[in-house]
Design a protein around this motif. Structure first.
Motif, PDB file in Angstrom:
ATOM      1  N   PHE A 255       0.828  -1.208   0.000  1.00 50.62           N
ATOM      2  CA  PHE A 255       0.000   0.000   0.000  1.00 50.62           C
ATOM      3  C   PHE A 255       0.858   1.251   0.000  1.00 50.62           C
ATOM      4  CE2 PHE A 255      -1.990   3.129   3.018  1.00 50.62           C
ATOM      5  CZ  PHE A 255      -2.952   3.618   2.152  1.00 50.62           C
ATOM      6  N   THR A 256       0.469   2.215  -0.830  1.00 53.80           N
ATOM      7  CA  THR A 256       1.067   3.551  -0.789  1.00 53.80           C
ATOM      8  C   THR A 256      -0.051   4.578  -0.708  1.00 53.80           C
ATOM      9  OG1 THR A 256       2.895   2.806  -2.190  1.00 53.80           O
ATOM     10  CG2 THR A 256       2.647   5.169  -1.891  1.00 53.80           C
ATOM     11  N   PRO A 257      -0.107   5.351   0.391  1.00 55.69           N
ATOM     12  CA  PRO A 257      -1.164   6.357   0.501  1.00 55.69           C
ATOM     13  C   PRO A 257      -1.036   7.424  -0.571  1.00 55.69           C
ATOM     14  CG  PRO A 257       0.477   6.658   2.230  1.00 55.69           C
ATOM     15  CD  PRO A 257       0.803   5.367   1.543  1.00 55.69           C
ATOM     16  N   PHE A 258      -2.177   8.018  -0.911  1.00 47.54           N
ATOM     17  CA  PHE A 258      -2.290   9.155  -1.820  1.00 47.54           C
ATOM     18  C   PHE A 258      -2.047   8.787  -3.285  1.00 47.54           C
ATOM     19  CE2 PHE A 258       0.263  11.049   1.925  1.00 47.54           C
ATOM     20  CZ  PHE A 258      -0.818  10.928   2.771  1.00 47.54           C
ATOM     21  N   THR A 259      -1.836   7.508  -3.606  1.00 50.98           N
ATOM     22  CA  THR A 259      -1.556   7.100  -4.986  1.00 50.98           C
ATOM     23  C   THR A 259      -2.766   6.386  -5.583  1.00 50.98           C
ATOM     24  OG1 THR A 259      -0.659   4.924  -4.385  1.00 50.98           O
ATOM     25  CG2 THR A 259       0.874   6.791  -4.417  1.00 50.98           C
ATOM     26  N   GLY A 260      -2.812   6.350  -6.905  1.00 54.07           N
ATOM     27  CA  GLY A 260      -3.865   5.628  -7.607  1.00 54.07           C
ATOM     28  C   GLY A 260      -5.251   6.188  -7.355  1.00 54.07           C
ATOM     29  N   LEU A 261      -5.354   7.469  -7.009  1.00 51.19           N
ATOM     30  CA  LEU A 261      -6.647   8.062  -6.673  1.00 51.19           C
ATOM     31  C   LEU A 261      -7.501   8.214  -7.922  1.00 51.19           C
ATOM     32  CD1 LEU A 261      -5.323  10.844  -4.253  1.00 51.19           C
ATOM     33  CD2 LEU A 261      -6.310   8.624  -3.609  1.00 51.19           C
ATOM     34  N   ASP A 262      -8.774   7.869  -7.785  1.00 54.09           N
ATOM     35  CA  ASP A 262      -9.669   7.894  -8.939  1.00 54.09           C
ATOM     36  C   ASP A 262     -11.080   8.167  -8.426  1.00 54.09           C
ATOM     37  OD1 ASP A 262     -11.340   7.349 -11.098  1.00 54.09           O
ATOM     38  OD2 ASP A 262     -10.127   5.656 -11.792  1.00 54.09           O
ATOM     39  N   SER A 271     -16.581  11.766   1.374  1.00 52.65           N
ATOM     40  CA  SER A 271     -16.364  13.176   1.689  1.00 52.65           C
ATOM     41  C   SER A 271     -15.587  13.860   0.570  1.00 52.65           C
ATOM     42  CB  SER A 271     -15.583  13.308   3.006  1.00 52.65           C
ATOM     43  OG  SER A 271     -15.093  14.622   3.176  1.00 52.65           O
ATOM     44  N   PRO A 272     -16.182  14.819  -0.140  1.00 52.23           N
ATOM     45  CA  PRO A 272     -15.431  15.549  -1.171  1.00 52.23           C
ATOM     46  C   PRO A 272     -14.226  16.292  -0.605  1.00 52.23           C
ATOM     47  CG  PRO A 272     -17.792  15.867  -1.452  1.00 52.23           C
ATOM     48  CD  PRO A 272     -17.600  15.206  -0.119  1.00 52.23           C
ATOM     49  N   SER A 273     -14.353  16.834   0.597  1.00 55.52           N
ATOM     50  CA  SER A 273     -13.234  17.576   1.181  1.00 55.52           C
ATOM     51  C   SER A 273     -12.069  16.644   1.506  1.00 55.52           C
ATOM     52  CB  SER A 273     -13.680  18.336   2.430  1.00 55.52           C
ATOM     53  OG  SER A 273     -14.190  17.453   3.405  1.00 55.52           O
ATOM     54  N   PHE A 274     -12.385  15.433   1.954  1.00 52.80           N
ATOM     55  CA  PHE A 274     -11.296  14.490   2.230  1.00 52.80           C
ATOM     56  C   PHE A 274     -10.668  14.023   0.927  1.00 52.80           C
ATOM     57  CE2 PHE A 274      -9.278  10.486   3.303  1.00 52.80           C
ATOM     58  CZ  PHE A 274      -8.626  10.817   4.477  1.00 52.80           C
ATOM     59  N   ARG A 275     -11.475  13.844  -0.117  1.00 57.88           N
ATOM     60  CA  ARG A 275     -10.913  13.504  -1.423  1.00 57.88           C
ATOM     61  C   ARG A 275      -9.951  14.595  -1.882  1.00 57.88           C
ATOM     62  NH1 ARG A 275     -15.284  13.551  -4.657  1.00 57.88           N
ATOM     63  NH2 ARG A 275     -14.721  15.483  -5.715  1.00 57.88           N
ATOM     64  N   TRP A 276     -10.331  15.863  -1.671  1.00 54.01           N
ATOM     65  CA  TRP A 276      -9.435  16.978  -2.032  1.00 54.01           C
ATOM     66  C   TRP A 276      -8.137  16.873  -1.237  1.00 54.01           C
ATOM     67  CZ3 TRP A 276      -7.089  20.605   0.971  1.00 54.01           C
ATOM     68  CH2 TRP A 276      -6.440  21.648   0.303  1.00 54.01           C
ATOM     69  N   LEU A 277      -8.247  16.536   0.056  1.00 48.74           N
ATOM     70  CA  LEU A 277      -7.049  16.445   0.895  1.00 48.74           C
ATOM     71  C   LEU A 277      -6.104  15.367   0.377  1.00 48.74           C
ATOM     72  CD1 LEU A 277      -5.437  17.192   3.447  1.00 48.74           C
ATOM     73  CD2 LEU A 277      -6.826  15.499   4.691  1.00 48.74           C
ATOM     74  N   MET A 278      -6.612  14.225  -0.048  1.00 51.70           N
ATOM     75  CA  MET A 278      -5.754  13.157  -0.567  1.00 51.70           C
ATOM     76  C   MET A 278      -5.001  13.616  -1.815  1.00 51.70           C
ATOM     77  SD  MET A 278      -5.995  10.682   1.574  1.00 51.70           S
ATOM     78  CE  MET A 278      -5.980  12.095   2.706  1.00 51.70           C
ATOM     79  N   HIS A 279      -5.695  14.334  -2.697  1.00 43.76           N
ATOM     80  CA  HIS A 279      -5.022  14.857  -3.892  1.00 43.76           C
ATOM     81  C   HIS A 279      -3.989  15.915  -3.514  1.00 43.76           C
ATOM     82  CE1 HIS A 279      -7.243  12.888  -7.181  1.00 43.76           C
ATOM     83  NE2 HIS A 279      -8.265  12.872  -6.342  1.00 43.76           N
ATOM     84  N   ILE A 307      -4.850  -1.884  -6.900  1.00 40.83           N
ATOM     85  CA  ILE A 307      -5.911  -2.277  -5.971  1.00 40.83           C
ATOM     86  C   ILE A 307      -6.251  -1.061  -5.103  1.00 40.83           C
ATOM     87  CG2 ILE A 307      -6.607  -3.876  -4.159  1.00 40.83           C
ATOM     88  CD1 ILE A 307      -4.289  -5.712  -5.157  1.00 40.83           C
ATOM     89  N   PRO A 308      -7.409  -0.435  -5.284  1.00 43.10           N
ATOM     90  CA  PRO A 308      -7.744   0.738  -4.459  1.00 43.10           C
ATOM     91  C   PRO A 308      -7.934   0.345  -2.999  1.00 43.10           C
ATOM     92  CG  PRO A 308      -9.643   0.028  -5.741  1.00 43.10           C
ATOM     93  CD  PRO A 308      -8.483  -0.790  -6.221  1.00 43.10           C
ATOM     94  N   GLU A 309      -7.516   1.219  -2.112  1.00 42.32           N
ATOM     95  CA  GLU A 309      -7.678   0.980  -0.679  1.00 42.32           C
ATOM     96  C   GLU A 309      -8.343   2.205  -0.060  1.00 42.32           C
ATOM     97  OE1 GLU A 309      -4.759  -1.085   1.435  1.00 42.32           O
ATOM     98  OE2 GLU A 309      -4.155  -2.320  -0.272  1.00 42.32           O
ATOM     99  N   TYR A 310      -9.035   1.967   1.059  1.00 45.77           N
ATOM    100  CA  TYR A 310      -9.966   2.953   1.593  1.00 45.77           C
ATOM    101  C   TYR A 310      -9.734   3.196   3.082  1.00 45.77           C
ATOM    102  CZ  TYR A 310     -12.435   2.182  -2.793  1.00 45.77           C
ATOM    103  OH  TYR A 310     -12.750   2.099  -4.134  1.00 45.77           O
ATOM    104  N   VAL A 311     -10.232   4.352   3.514  1.00 43.15           N
ATOM    105  CA  VAL A 311     -10.303   4.695   4.935  1.00 43.15           C
ATOM    106  C   VAL A 311     -11.775   4.881   5.275  1.00 43.15           C
ATOM    107  CG1 VAL A 311      -9.990   7.175   4.473  1.00 43.15           C
ATOM    108  CG2 VAL A 311      -9.459   6.264   6.740  1.00 43.15           C
TER     109      VAL A 311
END
Length: 332
Positions: A255-262, A271-279, A307-311
């Motif tokens: 796993f690598t955080p902040f990667t493969g975001l889609d 949460s749209p704001s959390f999605r913005w934070l990841m980007h 493989i997408p991973e979630y919080v």
């Protein structure tokens, strides 16, 4: 080396048997320092660490489908009875859908990556630069062997200390979402060590992966500062050839955080704001976690599988809960 306890055996049994969520990092549940929640009313285990007001859960429940939601419900109730909240990290998509349906706010947090080994080759122009780095390391005298960690404990610790000394003064060795050397689960891992003139210069630890994409996960890796480029690539290339000879199907890169975001992979209610934070952290968060350099290493091997991973947040997405994930990892 500590002997496995009955609880260790129960967790190992659970992650081997209950593979419906296909979590390639499931062996990390065996790390020392984790806590385990069970219930007589539901078969399976939940693995977590407590930090502050949060129970930081690794993956979803490792349970059969008939017990999965009941075990989750009881775990959340256990947390709430103590005035604590649950935050789950490295959930797989199947987990994420259940959590979203159970009232959690669920967002993609990153991805893990994997290479299918039967089709893998370093031939061709795509891998020319990688081959050159590996050749340079081998010309420097690098020798790669598979070893028993217990026989090299002092030398491995020396590599760890030298590696950590290259980081900033506040840097700590990460835990929880990365593997470890030693502990009762060490017998199940594999360790490939690189030496030059019999002096250890780097190593990679591989953890078993269960489920339909069974194989091994390229997990903890360390090298001494300086030295020839390509040391880690040469160690991994040697491990790949060993695994291919054993007809292993998959090598996972973890796993690598902040990667493969889609955005198309997000679930309803995210949460749209959390999605913005990841980007934002992908673009500017190198001081928090070196996601770009980690992904660059993994992409050298041309992984075919993302493989997408979630919080999952107990209620609304919470910056405090997100920070406590890193606290559980010993990042600060």
């Amino acid at each position: 080396m500590p002997a496995p306890t009955s609880l260790d055996t129960q967790v190992l049994h659970a992650v081997r048997r209950h593979t419906q969520a296909e979590n390639p990092s499931s062996f990390l549940t065996l790390n020392s320092g984790n806590e385990v929640f069970t219930s007589p009313a539901a078969e399976g285990v939940i693995v977590y660490r407590r930090t502050g007001r949060f129970l930081v859960q690794f993956g979803g429940p490792f349970a059969d489908k008939g017990s999965y939601e009941e075990l989750l419900r009881r775990f959340v109730a256990y947390a709430h009875q103590q005035d604590l909240l649950v935050v789950g990290v490295q959930l797989q998509h199947e987990d994420a859908a259940v959590y979203a349906g159970s009232g959690f706010t669920v967002n993609q947090i990153g991805a893990s990556w994997a290479v299918r080994l039967p089709d893998f080759t370093l031939r061709g122009t795509r891998f020319m630069q990688l081959r050159n780095k590996i050749s340079r390391a081998l010309r420097s005298g690098l020798r790669v062997t598979e070893v028993e960690a217990g026989e090299w404990r002092e030398q491995l610790s020396g590599i760890d200390n030298a590696w950590l000394a290259t980081k900033n003064s506040d840097a700590r060795a990460l835990e929880f979402l990365v593997g470890q050397i030693g502990g009762p689960a060490q017998e199940h891992r594999r360790l490939f060590l690189g030496t030059i003139e019999d002096r250890p210069v780097g190593y990679i630890s591989y953890a078993p992966v269960f489920g339909s994409r069974a194989g091994w996960m390229h997990d903890l890796s360390r090298r001494i500062p300086g030295g020839s480029p390509g040391l880690m690539e040469a160690i991994n290339a040697h491990a790949i050839e060993t695994l291919r000879a054993e007809e292993v199907e998959w090598l996972h890169f973890g796993f690598t955080p902040f990667t493969g975001l889609d955005e198309s992979l997000e679930l309803p209610g995210h949460s749209p704001s959390f999605r913005w934070l990841m980007h934002f952290l992908w673009e500017h968060g190198e001081q928090l976690y070196p996601a770009k350099s980690q992904l660059a290493y993994k992409e050298k091997w041309a992984p075919q599988l993302r493989i997408p991973e979630y919080v999952a947040f107990d209620g609304c997405a919470s910056l405090s809960a997100f920070a406590h994930i890193f606290r559980a990892c010993n990042a600060f």
